[in-house]
Write a protein that holds these residues in place. Structure first.
Motif, PDB file in Angstrom:
ATOM      1  N   MET A  40      18.795   6.036  35.680  1.00  0.00           N
ATOM      2  CA  MET A  40      19.076   5.483  36.100  1.00  0.00           C
ATOM      3  C   MET A  40      20.167   5.894  36.656  1.00  0.00           C
ATOM      4  O   MET A  40      21.409   5.699  35.889  1.00  0.00           O
ATOM      5  CB  MET A  40      19.269   4.085  36.144  1.00  0.00           C
ATOM      6  N   LYS A  41      20.752   6.148  37.325  1.00  0.00           N
ATOM      7  CA  LYS A  41      22.619   6.703  38.223  1.00  0.00           C
ATOM      8  C   LYS A  41      22.892   5.257  38.648  1.00  0.00           C
ATOM      9  O   LYS A  41      22.871   4.919  39.136  1.00  0.00           O
ATOM     10  CB  LYS A  41      22.487   7.568  39.124  1.00  0.00           C
ATOM     11  N   GLN A  42      24.694   5.664  37.606  1.00  0.00           N
ATOM     12  CA  GLN A  42      25.714   4.212  38.089  1.00  0.00           C
ATOM     13  C   GLN A  42      26.422   5.079  39.039  1.00  0.00           C
ATOM     14  O   GLN A  42      26.640   6.583  39.084  1.00  0.00           O
ATOM     15  CB  GLN A  42      25.684   4.502  36.721  1.00  0.00           C
ATOM     16  N   THR A  43      27.091   3.939  39.750  1.00  0.00           N
ATOM     17  CA  THR A  43      28.080   4.334  41.308  1.00  0.00           C
ATOM     18  C   THR A  43      29.381   4.030  40.155  1.00  0.00           C
ATOM     19  O   THR A  43      29.230   2.776  39.780  1.00  0.00           O
ATOM     20  CB  THR A  43      27.666   3.494  41.945  1.00  0.00           C
TER      21      THR A  43
END
Length: 100
Positions: A1-4
């Protein structure tokens, strides 16, 4: 999951009031040659003009004249009446720091 990731810095390049909180008001102004800002005051604040382009004439209390240009900072107490005349097209920031 990509974190902003939220950025730390904020680039400011708009005109007018760009910051206005309990400690500081920052105003970005652009005047064409010959444009003026009428005499006024900023009671309760310390004022810093920072010229980033051009030359302006700043008149304090209708008697003291400062001709400031690129790279110059002018500081004065907000109780002084200040008027500004653009000698040439100018871009500058005015920092108004509230006294505690």
């Amino acid at each position: 999951m990509k974190q902003t990731i939220k950025p730390i810095g904020q680039e400011i390049n708009t005109l007018g009031k760009v910051i206005n909180n309990k400690e500081l008001m920052l105003v970005h102004l652009h005047l064409k040659s010959g444009e003026q800002i009428p005499s006024h005051d900023h009671k309760g604040q310390e004022v810093f003009f920072t010229i980033v382009a051009g030359t302006v004439e700043v008149v304090l209390d209708d008697t003291e004249i400062h001709r400031i240009s690129t790279g110059t900072v002018l500081h004065f107490p907000g109780e002084a009446h200040v008027g500004v005349n653009a000698i040439e097209e100018s871009d500058f920031f005015v920092y108004l720091i509230n006294r505690q």
